[in-house]
Design a protein around this motif. Structure first.
Motif, PDB file in Angstrom:
ATOM      1  N   GLY A 294     -46.277   2.943  19.307  1.00  0.00           N
ATOM      2  CA  GLY A 294     -47.179   2.418  20.314  1.00  0.00           C
ATOM      3  C   GLY A 294     -48.514   1.930  19.786  1.00  0.00           C
ATOM      4  O   GLY A 294     -49.271   1.296  20.503  1.00  0.00           O
ATOM      5  N   GLY A 295     -48.842   2.249  18.545  1.00  0.00           N
ATOM      6  CA  GLY A 295     -50.119   1.820  17.978  1.00  0.00           C
ATOM      7  C   GLY A 295     -51.318   2.439  18.664  1.00  0.00           C
ATOM      8  O   GLY A 295     -52.372   1.815  18.796  1.00  0.00           O
ATOM      9  N   ARG A 296     -51.179   3.683  19.078  1.00  0.00           N
ATOM     10  CA  ARG A 296     -52.254   4.387  19.793  1.00  0.00           C
ATOM     11  C   ARG A 296     -53.247   5.036  18.842  1.00  0.00           C
ATOM     12  O   ARG A 296     -52.916   5.436  17.732  1.00  0.00           O
ATOM     13  N   VAL A 297     -54.481   5.148  19.306  1.00  0.00           N
ATOM     14  CA  VAL A 297     -55.518   5.843  18.558  1.00  0.00           C
ATOM     15  C   VAL A 297     -55.474   7.308  18.966  1.00  0.00           C
ATOM     16  O   VAL A 297     -56.113   7.734  19.913  1.00  0.00           O
ATOM     17  N   ASP A 298     -54.664   8.065  18.223  1.00  0.00           N
ATOM     18  CA  ASP A 298     -54.570   9.505  18.455  1.00  0.00           C
ATOM     19  C   ASP A 298     -55.486  10.209  17.450  1.00  0.00           C
ATOM     20  O   ASP A 298     -56.250   9.563  16.728  1.00  0.00           O
ATOM     21  N   GLY A 299     -55.400  11.526  17.395  1.00  0.00           N
ATOM     22  CA  GLY A 299     -56.255  12.293  16.493  1.00  0.00           C
ATOM     23  C   GLY A 299     -56.080  11.919  15.031  1.00  0.00           C
ATOM     24  O   GLY A 299     -57.062  11.807  14.285  1.00  0.00           O
ATOM     25  N   SER A 300     -54.852  11.693  14.618  1.00  0.00           N
ATOM     26  CA  SER A 300     -54.603  11.312  13.223  1.00  0.00           C
ATOM     27  C   SER A 300     -55.168   9.930  12.925  1.00  0.00           C
ATOM     28  O   SER A 300     -55.712   9.693  11.842  1.00  0.00           O
ATOM     29  N   ALA A 301     -55.041   9.014  13.855  1.00  0.00           N
ATOM     30  CA  ALA A 301     -55.599   7.674  13.654  1.00  0.00           C
ATOM     31  C   ALA A 301     -57.118   7.743  13.560  1.00  0.00           C
ATOM     32  O   ALA A 301     -57.723   7.084  12.700  1.00  0.00           O
ATOM     33  N   LEU A 302     -57.742   8.535  14.416  1.00  0.00           N
ATOM     34  CA  LEU A 302     -59.203   8.687  14.349  1.00  0.00           C
ATOM     35  C   LEU A 302     -59.633   9.271  13.015  1.00  0.00           C
ATOM     36  O   LEU A 302     -60.621   8.831  12.420  1.00  0.00           O
ATOM     37  N   GLU A 303     -58.909  10.260  12.541  1.00  0.00           N
ATOM     38  CA  GLU A 303     -59.209  10.846  11.232  1.00  0.00           C
ATOM     39  C   GLU A 303     -59.151   9.770  10.149  1.00  0.00           C
ATOM     40  O   GLU A 303     -60.048   9.659   9.301  1.00  0.00           O
ATOM     41  N   ALA A 304     -58.098   8.954  10.171  1.00  0.00           N
ATOM     42  CA  ALA A 304     -57.946   7.888   9.183  1.00  0.00           C
ATOM     43  C   ALA A 304     -59.085   6.873   9.289  1.00  0.00           C
ATOM     44  O   ALA A 304     -59.614   6.411   8.270  1.00  0.00           O
ATOM     45  N   LEU A 305     -59.474   6.537  10.500  1.00  0.00           N
ATOM     46  CA  LEU A 305     -60.550   5.563  10.685  1.00  0.00           C
ATOM     47  C   LEU A 305     -61.889   6.088  10.194  1.00  0.00           C
ATOM     48  O   LEU A 305     -62.646   5.369   9.535  1.00  0.00           O
ATOM     49  N   VAL A 306     -62.190   7.336  10.488  1.00  0.00           N
ATOM     50  CA  VAL A 306     -63.441   7.933  10.010  1.00  0.00           C
ATOM     51  C   VAL A 306     -63.475   7.929   8.485  1.00  0.00           C
ATOM     52  O   VAL A 306     -64.473   7.532   7.870  1.00  0.00           O
ATOM     53  N   LEU A 307     -62.386   8.334   7.862  1.00  0.00           N
ATOM     54  CA  LEU A 307     -62.326   8.329   6.394  1.00  0.00           C
ATOM     55  C   LEU A 307     -62.422   6.901   5.854  1.00  0.00           C
ATOM     56  O   LEU A 307     -63.109   6.651   4.856  1.00  0.00           O
ATOM     57  N   GLY A 308     -61.755   5.976   6.514  1.00  0.00           N
ATOM     58  CA  GLY A 308     -61.803   4.585   6.088  1.00  0.00           C
ATOM     59  C   GLY A 308     -63.213   4.018   6.130  1.00  0.00           C
ATOM     60  O   GLY A 308     -63.650   3.326   5.208  1.00  0.00           O
ATOM     61  N   VAL A 309     -63.934   4.332   7.193  1.00  0.00           N
ATOM     62  CA  VAL A 309     -65.306   3.839   7.353  1.00  0.00           C
ATOM     63  C   VAL A 309     -66.230   4.438   6.297  1.00  0.00           C
ATOM     64  O   VAL A 309     -67.028   3.727   5.680  1.00  0.00           O
ATOM     65  N   HIS A 310     -66.121   5.721   6.064  1.00  0.00           N
ATOM     66  CA  HIS A 310     -67.092   6.386   5.188  1.00  0.00           C
ATOM     67  C   HIS A 310     -66.713   6.408   3.714  1.00  0.00           C
ATOM     68  O   HIS A 310     -67.607   6.524   2.862  1.00  0.00           O
ATOM     69  N   LEU A 311     -65.434   6.283   3.408  1.00  0.00           N
ATOM     70  CA  LEU A 311     -65.023   6.410   2.009  1.00  0.00           C
ATOM     71  C   LEU A 311     -64.317   5.186   1.440  1.00  0.00           C
ATOM     72  O   LEU A 311     -64.188   5.061   0.217  1.00  0.00           O
TER      73      LEU A 311
END
Length: 164
Positions: free
Chosen positions: A61-78
């Motif tokens: 479904g391409g949803r922003v679940d908890g795992s997706a948010l974790e990946a996005l936060v890491l992607g933004v900061h690292l």
């Protein structure tokens, strides 16, 4: 042992001229994509990107679940992410079935009761996309400087349409 012979052979061919061994892992185009696991979606090619340009997170479904948010936060900061695209698609099984439908289909396929399994179906793709965009935009660890867009990918044409 399961038969993965064809894939192992393909991997050996891939590795013969492998040139990404020194790759730094940063999203060189500054892009992160959250999209569905559907095999009709080629996240890099649909945006004119190449290997190493984007961080890609896929789920049903391409949803922003908890795992997706974790990946996005890491992607933004690292990992150099400056733009986030959330991209569900047309003709998605997660939007075209009910929880009961999927439980019956999976249970029948397996020959067991699957009534306990959650599949997180999507009853309104546009409302869900809006919710996901809002969830990312309001996350306390994703700065306002990060551009966030919600798009719908059309599997019959290959086009995306920005909704949010």
């Amino acid at each position: 042992m399961d038969d993965f012979t064809d894939l192992i052979a393909a991997n050996k061919t891939f590795a013969e001229d492998f040139t990404l061994g020194d790759f730094d892992g940063v999203a060189h185009a500054g892009v992160a994509i959250v999209t569905c696991m559907d095999s009709r979606i080629d996240p890099l090619r649909m945006l004119g990107l190449e290997h190493g340009d984007a961080k890609i997170f896929r789920n049903p479904g391409g949803r922003v679940d908890g795992s997706a948010l974790e990946a996005l936060v890491l992607g933004v900061h690292l990992l150099g992410v400056e733009r986030i695209l959330i991209v569900p698609h047309t003709k998605c099984a997660m939007a075209g079935n009910t929880e009961a439908d999927l439980r019956v289909k999976v249970g029948s396929s397996m020959g067991v009761d699957a009534s306990w399994q959650e599949f997180h179906v999507i009853t309104d793709q546009i409302a869900s996309l809006q919710e996901d965009v809002r969830r990312v935009r309001s996350h306390p660890l994703i700065p306002e400087s990060v551009k966030i867009g919600g798009f719908l990918y059309y599997v019959d044409t290959g086009l995306i349409d920005q909704k949010f």
